[in-house]
Design a protein around this motif. Sequence first.
Motif, short mmCIF file in Angstrom:
data_model
loop_
_atom_site.label_atom_id
_atom_site.label_comp_id
_atom_site.label_asym_id
_atom_site.label_seq_id
_atom_site.Cartn_x
_atom_site.Cartn_y
_atom_site.Cartn_z
N VAL A 160 0.86 -1.17 0.00
CA VAL A 160 0.00 0.00 0.00
C VAL A 160 0.89 1.22 0.00
O VAL A 160 1.85 1.28 0.76
CB VAL A 160 -0.89 0.00 1.27
N PRO A 161 0.59 2.20 -0.84
CA PRO A 161 1.41 3.40 -0.79
C PRO A 161 1.24 4.11 0.55
O PRO A 161 0.13 4.36 0.97
CB PRO A 161 0.85 4.26 -1.94
N ALA A 162 2.32 4.38 1.22
CA ALA A 162 2.26 5.00 2.53
C ALA A 162 2.10 6.50 2.38
O ALA A 162 2.62 7.11 1.47
CB ALA A 162 3.53 4.70 3.31
N GLY A 163 1.38 7.08 3.31
CA GLY A 163 1.19 8.51 3.32
C GLY A 163 2.35 9.18 4.02
O GLY A 163 3.27 8.54 4.49
N ALA A 164 2.29 10.49 4.10
CA ALA A 164 3.36 11.23 4.74
C ALA A 164 3.49 10.88 6.21
O ALA A 164 4.56 10.92 6.77
CB ALA A 164 3.13 12.73 4.57
N ASN A 165 2.38 10.52 6.85
CA ASN A 165 2.48 10.13 8.25
C ASN A 165 2.73 8.63 8.38
O ASN A 165 2.73 8.09 9.47
CB ASN A 165 1.24 10.54 9.03
N GLY A 166 2.92 7.94 7.25
CA GLY A 166 3.30 6.54 7.27
C GLY A 166 2.17 5.57 7.49
O GLY A 166 2.39 4.38 7.57
N GLN A 167 0.94 6.06 7.61
CA GLN A 167 -0.14 5.15 7.96
C GLN A 167 -1.36 5.24 7.05
O GLN A 167 -2.14 4.32 7.03
CB GLN A 167 -0.61 5.43 9.39
N THR A 168 -1.56 6.31 6.36
CA THR A 168 -2.82 6.51 5.65
C THR A 168 -2.65 6.45 4.14
O THR A 168 -1.57 6.65 3.61
CB THR A 168 -3.43 7.88 6.02
N VAL A 169 -3.77 6.15 3.46
CA VAL A 169 -3.81 6.17 2.01
C VAL A 169 -4.94 7.09 1.56
O VAL A 169 -5.95 7.23 2.25
CB VAL A 169 -4.01 4.75 1.40
N SER A 170 -4.78 7.69 0.42
CA SER A 170 -5.77 8.64 -0.10
C SER A 170 -6.98 7.90 -0.64
O SER A 170 -6.85 6.94 -1.40
CB SER A 170 -5.13 9.49 -1.20
N ILE A 171 -8.18 8.37 -0.24
CA ILE A 171 -9.42 7.77 -0.78
C ILE A 171 -10.29 8.81 -1.48
O ILE A 171 -11.24 8.46 -2.16
CB ILE A 171 -10.24 7.08 0.32
N PHE A 172 -9.98 10.11 -1.30
CA PHE A 172 -10.82 11.15 -1.87
C PHE A 172 -9.99 12.41 -2.03
O PHE A 172 -9.24 12.78 -1.14
CB PHE A 172 -12.02 11.40 -0.94
N ASP A 173 -10.13 13.06 -3.19
CA ASP A 173 -9.38 14.28 -3.47
C ASP A 173 -10.27 15.17 -4.32
O ASP A 173 -10.77 14.74 -5.37
CB ASP A 173 -8.08 13.92 -4.21
N THR A 174 -10.50 16.40 -3.88
CA THR A 174 -11.39 17.30 -4.60
C THR A 174 -11.02 18.75 -4.35
O THR A 174 -10.26 19.05 -3.43
CB THR A 174 -12.87 17.08 -4.18
N VAL A 175 -11.57 19.63 -5.17
CA VAL A 175 -11.46 21.08 -4.95
C VAL A 175 -12.87 21.55 -4.63
O VAL A 175 -13.81 21.32 -5.40
CB VAL A 175 -10.90 21.80 -6.19
N GLN A 176 -13.00 22.19 -3.47
CA GLN A 176 -14.30 22.68 -3.02
C GLN A 176 -14.10 24.05 -2.41
O GLN A 176 -13.34 24.19 -1.44
CB GLN A 176 -14.90 21.71 -2.00
N GLY A 177 -14.76 25.06 -2.96
CA GLY A 177 -14.59 26.42 -2.46
C GLY A 177 -13.13 26.84 -2.59
O GLY A 177 -12.49 26.60 -3.62
#
Length: 193
Positions: A27-44
Amino acid sequence: MPPVRKAAIALVLALPVLAMWLAAPEVPAGANGQTVSIFDTVQGPYRVEVRVSPPTPRVGSLHMSVVLQSTVNMQPVHDASIWVRAIGPAPDSLLVGPVNAEPTTELLNWYDLNVALPQDGEWSFALDISQGEDSTIVEFPVLVSSGGVNWGVVVVFIAALPMLVSAAWYLRHATAGRPARRPARRRRRGRSG
């Protein structure tokens, strides 16, 4: 100790390590070493990224990180207030939250929280992001699966069995030549009368 026995012991000790390495999900590790991205958007005025751990959300505890960035100057947003709520699937439609997402100390534009999800199915999450007088709501779904068998633990347990059997065998043979200890008898002292 003969070299063959040393090699066998080294192999038995290496099996669980190899099993854990093979069972670890890629699993690609996040910057904090534990999380993976599930949602990415531009809002406001924000670019919002939602990251979770475990990578496949399941019934129980879910760790969530919300990453905020300004769309105006692409700078990290570190002075926002974020509240998260979730509504579970029908027919129960359980409400979880609102839960305050706390800013992390390492990455100032990361806001972390933990929620307990008691039911599987599609949950509807809403982020209420406030900064000064402005407020933005971001909604997204999260599919939560029921618990299941953790195959990594099963593989590690199976890989550890030869080590446990060999340790028991070794202890049995190491103590086989020794006489069994018998409890010492107490001598009775007679009374002289």
